[in-house]
Design a protein around this motif. Structure first.
Motif, PDB file in Angstrom:
ATOM      1  N   UNK A 147      91.720 -31.644  -2.980  1.00 54.69           N
ATOM      2  CA  UNK A 147      90.554 -30.771  -3.187  1.00 54.69           C
ATOM      3  C   UNK A 147      89.287 -31.615  -3.332  1.00 54.69           C
ATOM      4  N   UNK A 148      88.915 -32.347  -2.291  1.00 52.91           N
ATOM      5  CA  UNK A 148      87.767 -33.254  -2.414  1.00 52.91           C
ATOM      6  C   UNK A 148      86.459 -32.502  -2.656  1.00 52.91           C
ATOM      7  N   UNK A 149      85.641 -33.094  -3.504  1.00 55.45           N
ATOM      8  CA  UNK A 149      84.307 -32.561  -3.737  1.00 55.45           C
ATOM      9  C   UNK A 149      84.222 -31.420  -4.732  1.00 55.45           C
ATOM     10  N   UNK A 150      85.347 -30.894  -5.189  1.00 56.40           N
ATOM     11  CA  UNK A 150      85.302 -29.805  -6.167  1.00 56.40           C
ATOM     12  C   UNK A 150      85.180 -30.368  -7.576  1.00 56.40           C
ATOM     13  N   UNK A 151      84.494 -29.647  -8.464  1.00 54.93           N
ATOM     14  CA  UNK A 151      84.508 -30.059  -9.864  1.00 54.93           C
ATOM     15  C   UNK A 151      85.946 -30.108 -10.369  1.00 54.93           C
ATOM     16  N   UNK A 152      86.225 -30.963 -11.341  1.00 57.92           N
ATOM     17  CA  UNK A 152      87.610 -31.175 -11.764  1.00 57.92           C
ATOM     18  C   UNK A 152      88.282 -29.895 -12.240  1.00 57.92           C
ATOM     19  N   UNK A 153      87.536 -29.017 -12.902  1.00 53.41           N
ATOM     20  CA  UNK A 153      88.165 -27.795 -13.397  1.00 53.41           C
ATOM     21  C   UNK A 153      88.532 -26.840 -12.256  1.00 53.41           C
ATOM     22  N   UNK A 154      87.753 -26.842 -11.199  1.00 55.70           N
ATOM     23  CA  UNK A 154      88.049 -25.991 -10.035  1.00 55.70           C
ATOM     24  C   UNK A 154      89.220 -26.581  -9.243  1.00 55.70           C
ATOM     25  N   UNK A 155      89.190 -27.888  -9.026  1.00 58.06           N
ATOM     26  CA  UNK A 155      90.300 -28.541  -8.318  1.00 58.06           C
ATOM     27  C   UNK A 155      91.598 -28.354  -9.099  1.00 58.06           C
TER      28      UNK A 155
END
Length: 187
Positions: free
Chosen positions: A73-81
């Motif tokens: 999940x590149x580029x997503x904030x850690x909580x979203x990934x």
């Protein structure tokens, strides 16, 4: 990004590799690494009487920082990934709580006058990047969600899990909690 179709639950080996892969990863200027933080958060959840699903979510709340999840999940904030990962490999509830552990901090700053004083300097700095305190509308919407209390509990455990000498859930205990979650998911 993945399709959102549920995948097979994590195996013991996959869960162990994910958590062990957090060892040595810095945790935003805190005194603990990501692995210690994850297992300490899970210990606090279990100690508070959380059910197995919430204990597993507590252990995985920052899994979006793990190398394999970031790569997926590149580029997503850690909580979203982390939520995207948990949605496919753990449960929808775990995914929602993981996604909301950052908004829960914003909610608590807006609604609990004593909460801001509990934040570490690194957490105060990240709060600014995360949007600062919620406004009244955002706080009301957050509080109205049926899982908001779980997200707030996770946030408080997250904030407390920064002691390098503090207790940690053992991997066998985490694996056992996860196995019980998988058994429930299959029924």
């Amino acid at each position: 990004m993945t399709s959102g179709v549920p995948a097979a639950p994590l195996t013991d080996e996959e869960l162990t590799a994910l958590v062990e892969g957090l060892a040595g990863l810095p945790y935003g200027g805190e005194a603990v690494d990501q692995r210690t933080h994850a297992l300490q958060t899970a210990w606090l959840a279990r100690d508070a009487g959380a059910d197995d699903e919430l204990v597993v979510a507590a252990a995985l709340h920052d899994i979006g920082r793990a190398r394999p999840v970031r790569a997926e999940h590149p580029g997503l904030p850690h909580e979203v990934a982390g939520a995207e990962f948990a949605r496919r490999r753990v449960s929808e509830r775990a995914a929602w709580v993981i996604a909301q552990h950052v908004p829960a901090k914003r909610y608590l700053v807006a609604t609990d006058p004593a909460y801001h004083a509990l934040l570490s300097p690194a957490s105060i700095a990240s709060l600014k990047v995360q949007g600062g305190p919620m406004d009244e509308r955002e706080a009301a919407e957050f509080a109205a969600h049926p899982l908001s209390a779980d997200a707030v509990a996770l946030r408080r455990w997250d904030d407390a899990a920064k002691d390098p000498d503090g207790p940690r859930l053992t991997m066998p205990d985490l694996l056992a909690a996860h196995a019980r979650c998988v058994a429930v998911r299959r029924t």
